[in-house]
Write a protein that holds these residues in place. Sequence first.
Motif, PDB file in Angstrom:
ATOM      1  N   VAL A 123       0.847  -1.191   0.000  1.00 52.89           N
ATOM      2  CA  VAL A 123       0.000   0.000   0.000  1.00 52.89           C
ATOM      3  C   VAL A 123       0.885   1.245   0.000  1.00 52.89           C
ATOM      4  CG1 VAL A 123      -1.695   1.367   1.275  1.00 52.89           C
ATOM      5  CG2 VAL A 123      -1.907  -1.124   1.219  1.00 52.89           C
ATOM      6  N   THR A 124       0.615   2.162  -0.918  1.00 55.62           N
ATOM      7  CA  THR A 124       1.205   3.497  -0.842  1.00 55.62           C
ATOM      8  C   THR A 124       0.085   4.460  -0.468  1.00 55.62           C
ATOM      9  OG1 THR A 124       2.966   3.104  -2.443  1.00 55.62           O
ATOM     10  CG2 THR A 124       2.333   5.387  -2.077  1.00 55.62           C
ATOM     11  N   GLU A 125       0.273   5.177   0.632  1.00 56.22           N
ATOM     12  CA  GLU A 125      -0.767   6.089   1.122  1.00 56.22           C
ATOM     13  C   GLU A 125      -0.501   7.513   0.620  1.00 56.22           C
ATOM     14  OE1 GLU A 125      -3.863   7.105   1.820  1.00 56.22           O
ATOM     15  OE2 GLU A 125      -3.744   5.244   2.997  1.00 56.22           O
ATOM     16  N   HIS A 126      -1.475   8.063  -0.089  1.00 56.23           N
ATOM     17  CA  HIS A 126      -1.364   9.417  -0.632  1.00 56.23           C
ATOM     18  C   HIS A 126      -2.308  10.400   0.059  1.00 56.23           C
ATOM     19  CE1 HIS A 126       0.929   7.953  -4.179  1.00 56.23           C
ATOM     20  NE2 HIS A 126       0.122   6.918  -4.112  1.00 56.23           N
ATOM     21  N   SER A 127      -3.239   9.902   0.868  1.00 56.81           N
ATOM     22  CA  SER A 127      -4.258  10.775   1.462  1.00 56.81           C
ATOM     23  C   SER A 127      -3.803  11.303   2.824  1.00 56.81           C
ATOM     24  CB  SER A 127      -5.575  10.012   1.641  1.00 56.81           C
ATOM     25  OG  SER A 127      -6.099   9.634   0.396  1.00 56.81           O
ATOM     26  N   PRO A 128      -3.908  12.617   3.064  1.00 54.61           N
ATOM     27  CA  PRO A 128      -3.614  13.137   4.402  1.00 54.61           C
ATOM     28  C   PRO A 128      -4.584  12.555   5.428  1.00 54.61           C
ATOM     29  CG  PRO A 128      -3.817  14.924   2.778  1.00 54.61           C
ATOM     30  CD  PRO A 128      -4.317  13.677   2.116  1.00 54.61           C
ATOM     31  N   VAL A 129      -4.092  12.307   6.634  1.00 56.95           N
ATOM     32  CA  VAL A 129      -4.968  11.724   7.655  1.00 56.95           C
ATOM     33  C   VAL A 129      -6.133  12.658   7.963  1.00 56.95           C
ATOM     34  CG1 VAL A 129      -3.090  10.372   8.660  1.00 56.95           C
ATOM     35  CG2 VAL A 129      -3.603  12.635   9.596  1.00 56.95           C
ATOM     36  N   GLU A 130      -5.919  13.973   7.817  1.00 60.62           N
ATOM     37  CA  GLU A 130      -6.974  14.938   8.121  1.00 60.62           C
ATOM     38  C   GLU A 130      -8.142  14.831   7.149  1.00 60.62           C
ATOM     39  OE1 GLU A 130      -2.988  16.670   9.381  1.00 60.62           O
ATOM     40  OE2 GLU A 130      -3.789  15.609   7.642  1.00 60.62           O
ATOM     41  N   LEU A 131      -7.869  14.392   5.920  1.00 64.02           N
ATOM     42  CA  LEU A 131      -8.928  14.283   4.918  1.00 64.02           C
ATOM     43  C   LEU A 131      -9.496  12.871   4.821  1.00 64.02           C
ATOM     44  CD1 LEU A 131      -7.477  16.482   2.028  1.00 64.02           C
ATOM     45  CD2 LEU A 131      -8.967  17.151   3.923  1.00 64.02           C
TER      46      LEU A 131
END
Length: 379
Positions: A123-131
């Motif tokens: 998994v590559t995570e591109h989403s900010p945790v805030e969003l």
Amino acid sequence: MEKRMNVLMIVSWYTPRGRDKLEAGVFHYEQSVDLTKYCNVAVYFPFDQEISESETTALEWGLLTYRSSYTPGKIFRTKNQVKKTMARIIKEFQPDIIHAHCGGAAGFYASFSADQYGIPMVVTEHSPVELSGVNRRSIGYYFSKRAYGHSRANICVSRDSRDKLAAIYPKYPFEVIYNGIILPEYRENTKKYYRDGYVNAVIVAILYDLEIKGMKYLLEAMKLLKGQGKKFILHHIGAGEYLEHFRQMAVELGIDDICVFHGGCQRSQLYEIVNEMDFFVSASLVECSGVSVQEAMLLGKPVLGTNSGGVDSLVPKQAGHIVEKANAQVLAQGMEYMERKLSSYDRTWIRDYARESFEIGNISRKYMALYERILGERG
């Protein structure tokens, strides 16, 4: 001859089928294309809301691309459709690795197929945790938890993202591999855009939201600077549904004479504009990484950034200055700081640092080493 590895990229956003050019998911596409130097790559987009068929397969922009139809909010229907399409992909493409981009979307659905077929997943995570909502125990928290828990490697595109996710999911390891950026191609020294007698700053931002890119604070900072008699020009590059809103805001603030809105540009023109500028600005309130910041540094441009997360973990002190987000006064002070320091930045050092850290070929080699490590662990 040794068999080439097959890597299936499952992406959470992508350009709808039939468009003349790529608009969304460009970095997914570009990284996939660069990886084809070393392995076979196919792309699967499970969230296409525009296709009339339940699933499609085609060669799109030179890549084998699978799509399946999607209805927002229909979790079980989506899960069943992904299961059906993945059965065909497994049979036709025979992936050795499943690489999902974003845990709470592609990663969640990919995890079921990874388990069913015994194929290791990344998994590559591109989403900010805030969003993404993972910091609020929302449904996204549990979707991402399943993805990270079933993945053999969880990759973040900035140190800030890694640290935040590690705090939220302490049981799972996270590591950093930056987004890969193609080295800029452009015509140098055109001097079409630079306004003499001013300090020229540039921001690249698609204005899809009123708040996230911090544009209103940047325009308010420009008004403050103008009121103090400071000679700055702000160039904005990017389209978006709120572009006209901010153009009108510049008029209402009385700064339309020192704000140039170039709109959406081809990449070569974007690089020509940025290359002429004195420095780059990122005023974002939230960023997981910051592709435009990486591109600016590849052009040797110093960066004025906000403490939005990804940006401040991309820009070392030798390459720019970080200020508080959502604060027009502080942004104005930051722009004055950049003016004073412009001559002290070593632009060759900034270019070299960015090339080593972000150039797409270097990133592809890091991913290949990761894939080989995981397949080696599997035995």
